[in-house]
Write a protein that holds these residues in place. Structure first.
Motif, mmCIF file in Angstrom:
data_model
loop_
_atom_site.group_PDB
_atom_site.id
_atom_site.type_symbol
_atom_site.label_atom_id
_atom_site.label_comp_id
_atom_site.label_asym_id
_atom_site.label_seq_id
_atom_site.Cartn_x
_atom_site.Cartn_y
_atom_site.Cartn_z
ATOM 1 N N ASP A 294 0.880 -1.102 0.097
ATOM 2 C CA ASP A 294 0.014 0.257 0.285
ATOM 3 C C ASP A 294 0.666 1.467 -0.155
ATOM 4 O O ASP A 294 0.714 2.273 -0.400
ATOM 5 C CB ASP A 294 -0.282 0.166 1.137
ATOM 6 N N ALA A 295 1.786 1.599 0.661
ATOM 7 C CA ALA A 295 3.122 2.278 0.620
ATOM 8 C C ALA A 295 3.615 2.993 -0.332
ATOM 9 O O ALA A 295 4.290 3.903 -0.907
ATOM 10 C CB ALA A 295 4.211 2.183 1.827
ATOM 11 N N CYS A 296 3.389 2.110 -1.677
ATOM 12 C CA CYS A 296 4.079 2.391 -2.626
ATOM 13 C C CYS A 296 3.586 1.983 -3.667
ATOM 14 O O CYS A 296 3.764 1.848 -4.922
ATOM 15 C CB CYS A 296 5.577 1.335 -2.791
ATOM 16 N N ALA A 297 2.232 1.588 -3.333
ATOM 17 C CA ALA A 297 1.054 1.332 -4.599
ATOM 18 C C ALA A 297 0.717 2.042 -5.987
ATOM 19 O O ALA A 297 0.614 1.940 -6.637
ATOM 20 C CB ALA A 297 -0.519 1.096 -3.569
ATOM 21 N N HIS A 298 1.631 3.615 -5.316
ATOM 22 C CA HIS A 298 0.898 4.838 -6.716
ATOM 23 C C HIS A 298 2.321 5.776 -7.087
ATOM 24 O O HIS A 298 1.924 6.546 -7.882
ATOM 25 C CB HIS A 298 0.700 5.402 -5.317
ATOM 26 N N ASP A 299 3.447 4.895 -6.865
ATOM 27 C CA ASP A 299 4.666 5.060 -7.446
ATOM 28 C C ASP A 299 5.186 4.339 -8.323
ATOM 29 O O ASP A 299 5.426 3.358 -7.215
ATOM 30 C CB ASP A 299 5.174 6.290 -6.260
ATOM 31 N N ASN A 301 8.460 3.640 -9.215
ATOM 32 C CA ASN A 301 9.830 3.715 -9.662
ATOM 33 C C ASN A 301 9.898 3.112 -8.021
ATOM 34 O O ASN A 301 11.279 3.126 -7.420
ATOM 35 C CB ASN A 301 10.495 5.459 -9.999
ATOM 36 N N LEU A 302 9.374 3.783 -6.941
ATOM 37 C CA LEU A 302 9.680 3.621 -5.861
ATOM 38 C C LEU A 302 8.793 2.621 -5.122
ATOM 39 O O LEU A 302 9.963 2.265 -4.388
ATOM 40 C CB LEU A 302 8.433 4.798 -4.561
ATOM 41 N N ARG A 303 7.942 1.637 -5.402
ATOM 42 C CA ARG A 303 7.862 0.339 -5.657
ATOM 43 C C ARG A 303 8.869 -1.210 -6.348
ATOM 44 O O ARG A 303 9.699 -1.401 -4.877
ATOM 45 C CB ARG A 303 6.536 -0.295 -6.390
ATOM 46 N N LEU A 304 9.719 -0.538 -7.383
ATOM 47 C CA LEU A 304 10.758 -1.149 -8.078
ATOM 48 C C LEU A 304 11.900 -0.510 -7.002
ATOM 49 O O LEU A 304 12.476 -1.694 -6.389
ATOM 50 C CB LEU A 304 11.241 -0.711 -8.880
ATOM 51 N N ALA A 305 11.728 0.415 -6.307
ATOM 52 C CA ALA A 305 12.923 0.667 -5.473
ATOM 53 C C ALA A 305 12.656 0.244 -3.969
ATOM 54 O O ALA A 305 13.622 -0.951 -3.766
ATOM 55 C CB ALA A 305 13.567 2.222 -4.984
ATOM 56 N N ALA A 306 11.841 0.089 -4.098
ATOM 57 C CA ALA A 306 11.710 -1.049 -2.374
ATOM 58 C C ALA A 306 12.206 -2.250 -2.695
ATOM 59 O O ALA A 306 12.204 -3.199 -1.826
ATOM 60 C CB ALA A 306 9.510 -1.346 -2.006
ATOM 61 N N ILE A 307 11.433 -3.274 -3.921
ATOM 62 C CA ILE A 307 11.570 -4.488 -4.535
ATOM 63 C C ILE A 307 13.467 -4.934 -4.160
ATOM 64 O O ILE A 307 14.208 -5.488 -3.605
ATOM 65 C CB ILE A 307 11.559 -4.882 -5.820
ATOM 66 N N GLU A 308 13.999 -3.498 -4.631
ATOM 67 C CA GLU A 308 15.886 -3.977 -4.919
ATOM 68 C C GLU A 308 16.195 -4.021 -3.614
ATOM 69 O O GLU A 308 16.654 -5.100 -3.440
ATOM 70 C CB GLU A 308 16.494 -2.927 -6.251
#
Length: 658
Positions: A294-299, A301-308
Motif C-alpha cells: 500500500d505504501a508504494c502502490a501509487h508510485d 519507481n518507488l515500488r521498484l526501489a522497495a523491491i530492490e
C-alpha cells in the motif's frame, strides 16, 4: 630551468621533468631530499608543455610526469587562471587519446592524494571513468587503510552517470560498513547519495536508500524536521551533504513512511528470542507485507526501489521473508526490471531476482539446473514446483483461501498427469488397474514434497494456517467392484474410490466420496509396425447406470495418449452416458475426439472440483462402502486401489530453530 647536456628536441620538457620528477636516490629504506627544489615559472611551464606534442616525446611522458605537470600547473591557477586553464587543456589533449594507457595509474595517483583536486580539474574524464570508479570501489571494500574520510573526499569528486555505478559503489560501502560498523561509514552513504543526486537527480530510489542507510532518523515516527546530524560533529563538506539530503527527503512523507516499514524488517534482531516482526503471528506478517504494498502502490519507481531494497539489504532470518514480500510486490510489467536486476553487482540480489522471476513469471534460466528438493527455502519451494504466475493479482478459487497453495497443488498434479499421458505408449498394455496405481503412487510422492513446501510458505508469511495434503493407498478387490452397490445398484462399478476428509481449524467439514471408473484406449494390433489407436473408448452401459444410481459424484478417467493437451481427461459419468448415446448405437463407445473436447484435465478437476469440495457425496452409506470391510483391504497396488486424501487447514507449526 637547469640546462641538461645532450638535450635536443625537448630541452624545456626535460628540464621540467628533472625538477618535478628527479631520480630518487635512496639510503636504506628512507628517501632523503636535501635543499629546496628549483622553482619553475609559468613561462617555463608553457614552454615545457608545448613540447609534449613533438615526435618522440612519448618516451618522456609517464603517468608520474603527467601528474607532476598537472600539480605544478595547479600552483598557478589562482594568480594566472586563464594561462593555467590553457595549459591544463594542452595536457588533457595529450592524455585523453592515450587514456587506455593512463587510466589505471592516474586513478591510483589521484586516490593517493585526495586533498588535491588538480587532477580532476585537468582531466574531468577521470571523475566518471569506469576504471577510476572500479578502483575506488575496490579501495572502499578491501583497503583497510582507506578511511571513511578518504572515501568521502573521493565520492565528492566523482560523477556517477548511471544507477548501476551507484550500486557498484554502494555494494563496497555496505561491505566495508559491515566489517567496520563505525558511524563514520554511515557518512559515506550520505556523501554517495549526494553525489548520485547531483548527477542523476534525487529519484525515489536515491531518496529511499538514503533514508534507510544514511539517515534512518528521518523514518522515526512521529516525523519531525530536525537535522539528520549535528554539523559540528563532521566536516563542513559532509555537513553540506547531510543538509542536501535533509532538503530532499524531509518533505517526502510517503517515502519516509515506507522507509519506516522497511526498517522494521531490517532492524530485526538476529536471535530467535526477538520480539520483532519475524516472531509475530502470520497475520501480523501478512499485514506487514500488505502495508508495504500500500505504501508504494501509487508510485511505480518507488515500488521498484522497495523491491530492490528487499532483495538487497535484509540479512539472516529476514532474507526469506523479504523475498516472499517481493513476490507480493511484483507486477507483470516488472519483467524487464527483474531481468535487469539479475545483473546486479551484489550477486545475491541477482540470484534473488532470478528466483522471483521464476516464481512470478515462469522465467527460465539459461540452462536447467537441479534445485534442492522441496521443503527448503520459500523461493526453492516455489521454483521447484514450477509455479509461475502474478501471485499478487490472483484471488483464491477454493475454500483453502490461499492461491499459492492452490497453484502448488495443481502444478504437482499436472506434472504427474503430463508424464502419465506422455508415457502411455510404453505402458498401454499393463491394464487400467496397474496404470491407475502407478499414477496415484506418483501423486503420493509429489504431495509428500508439496506438504513441506506449503509449510515453508506459511512459515514465511502468507497465512496463519497451513494447507497439508497427504495420500494413503487402500485397495478394493475386483470382486467388490462387481458386487452389489448401495441404493439397490446391481454392482458397485467403481475402479477407484476417492475419499476427501476436509479439516478447517481442526474440525471436519464432513467426509465425502467420489467414485471413479477408469477406461483405457486400446492399440490397433492389426498393424505390426506403425502405432495406431482405436477410434473410441469402450464403455459398459450397466456400469454407467449403476454409478449414476448410487451417486451424482462419479467420473470417468480416460487413459490414453495425450488428448486435447490433457494427459488424463476426466468427464462426469452422466455426461459420458449422454454423449455415448448421442453418438448413436448402444452407448458402448465414446469417440476419443469427443473425450478430447468434452473433458477437463485431471489436475484442473482434482484441484478445483475434488479438493474444492465441489464434488463429493457425504452419504454415510457410500462412505461406509468406500471404506471397505475391516481387515479385508489388500495391500497390493496392482489391483484396484482406493486412495484416501486428507486435506487440512491447520495452524502452522513454529519455525524450526537453528
Amino acid at each position: 630551468m637547469p640546462k641538461l647536456e645532450g638535450q635536443t628536441n625537448y630541452p624545456n620538457l626535460e628540464g621540467a621533468i628533472a625538477i618535478l620528477c628527479p631520480e630518487h636516490r635512496t639510503f636504506g629504506r628512507r628517501q632523503l631530499s636535501i635543499g629546496n627544489r628549483i622553482e619553475i615559472t609559468l613561462d617555463h611551464m608553457e614552454q615545457a608543455v608545448g613540447e609534449i606534442t613533438r615526435p618522440g616525446a612519448d618516451e618522456l611522458i609517464s603517468p608520474a610526469v603527467v601528474s607532476a605537470l598537472i600539480t605544478e600547473i595547479g600552483r598557478h591557477r589562482y594568480n594566472y587562471p586563464q594561462r593555467a586553464a590553457t595549459l591544463r587543456q594542452l595536457v588533457a589533449a595529450y592524455v585523453i587519446p592515450r587514456w587506455s594507457e593512463f587510466a589505471v595509474p592516474l586513478s591510483e595517483i589521484a586516490l593517493s592524494n585526495l586533498y588535491s583536486t588538480a587532477m580532476f580539474e585537468a582531466l574531468p574524464i577521470l571523475a566518471e571513468d569506469p576504471t577510476f570508479l572500479s578502483i575506488l570501489s575496490t579501495r572502499i571494500a578491501h583497503d583497510n587503510h582507506f578511511s571513511p574520510d578518504s572515501a568521502c573526499r573521493a565520492l565528492r569528486l566523482v560523477e556517477v552517470q548511471s544507477l548501476q555505478k551507484v550500486r557498484v559503489l554502494l555494494v563496497s560501502a555496505i561491505k566495508r560498513f559491515r566489517q567496520d560498523p563505525r558511524s563514520d561509514w554511515q557518512h559515506v552513504y550520505v556523501v554517495l547519495f549526494s553525489a548520485a543526486g547531483r548527477s542523476l537527480g534525487w529519484t525515489p530510489w536515491i531518496k529511499l536508500f538514503a533514508i534507510v542507510l544514511g539517515a534512518p532518523k528521518h523514518a522515526e515516527q512521529p516525523f519531525t524536521d530536525r537535522e539528520s546530524i549535528d554539523p559540528s560533529k563532521t566536516s563542513t563538506e559532509n555537513a553540506e551533504a547531510f543538509a542536501e539530503l535533509d532538503r530532499q527527503v524531509l518533505k517526502e512523507t510517503e517515502i519516509r513512511a515506507l522507509a519506516a516499514r522497511l526498517l522494521d524488517l531490517l532492524e530485526e534482531d538476529e536471535t530467535y528470542s526477538s520480539a520483532g516482526l519475524l516472531s509475530r503471528s502470520a497475520e501480523t506478517r501478512a499485514a506487514y507485507v500488505a502495508g508495504i504494498a500500500d505504501a508504494c502502490a501509487h508510485d511505480q519507481n518507488l515500488r521498484l526501489a522497495a523491491i530492490e531494497l528487499l532483495l538487497w539489504l535484509p540479512s539472516g532470518r529476514a532474507t526469506d521473508f523479504a523475498q516472499f514480500a517481493v513476490t507480493r510486490l511484483v507486477r507483470p510489467a516488472d519483467k524487464d526490471f527483474m531481468r535487469d536486476l539479475s545483473g546486479h553487482p551484489q550477486r545475491m540480489v541477482g540470484y534473488g531476482a532470478d528466483a522471483v522471476r521464476r516464481a512470478a513469471f515462469g522465467a527460465r534460466l539459461e540452462r536447467d539446473v537441479s534445485l534442492p528438493s522441496a521443503g527448503g527455502s520459500l523461493m526453492e519451494s516455489l521454483a521447484e514446483i514450477g509455479v509461475h504466475f502474478p501471485v499478487n493479482e490472483e484471488q483464491p478459487k477454493t475454500w483453502l483461501g490461499d492461491r499459492i497453495a492452490e497453484r502448488l497443488i495443481e502444478k504437482t498434479a499436472s506434472a504427474v498427469e503430463m508424464r502419465y499421458g506422455k508415457e502411455y505408449l510404453d505402458h498401454s498394455e499393463e491394464g487400467e488397474e496397474k496404470l491407475l496405481a502407478m499414477m496415484f503412487e506418483s501423486l503420493s510422492t509429489g504431495f509428500a514434497a508439496l506438504d513441506l513446501s506449503l509449510e515453508a510458505i506459511a512459515r514465511a508469511a502468507s497465512s496463519p494456517r497451513r494447507a497439508s495434503v497427504s495420500m494413503r493407498y487402500r485397495t478394493v478387490d475386483k470382486a467388490e467392484e462387481g458386487a452389489a452397490g448401495i441404493k439397490k445398484a446391481k454392482s458397485f462399478s467403481a475402479d477407484l474410490c476417492l475419499i476427501v476428509d476436509p479439516l478447517l481449524d481442526g474440525r471436519s467439514l464432513g467426509r465425502r466420496v467420489t467414485l471413479v471408473q477408469a477406461k483405457r484406449l486400446y492399440r490397433d494390433k492389426s498393424l505390426k509396425t506403425n502405432v495406431r489407436w482405436h477410434h473410441s473408448f469402450q464403455l459398459k452401459v450397466t456400469q454407467m447406470s449403476d454409478l449414476m444410481k448410487q451417486t451424482n459424484s462419479s467420473v470417468f478417467l480416460f487413459q490414453g495418449p495425450m488428448l486435447g493437451g490433457r494427459g488424463v481427461p476426466v468427464i462426469p459419468t452422466h455426461l459420458v452416458s449422454a454423449l455415448a448415446f448421442h453418438q448413436g448405437g448402444t452407448g458402448t463407445r465414446l469417440a476419443r475426439d469427443t473425450v478430447a473436447t468434452a473433458s477437463r484435465a485431471f489436475a484442473d478437476w482434482f484441484t478445483y472440483d475434488l479438493l474444492a469440495l465441489r464434488i463429493g457425496d457425504p452419504l454415510e452409506a457410500l462412505v461406509t462402502k468406500a471404506d471397505g470391510a475391516p481387515g479385508g483391504v489388500p495391500r497390493a497396488l496392482l489391483s484396484i486401489p482406493r486412495v484416501e486424501i486428507e486435506i487440512a487447514m491447520n495452524e502452522r507449526s513454529e519455525a524450526r530453530r537453528r
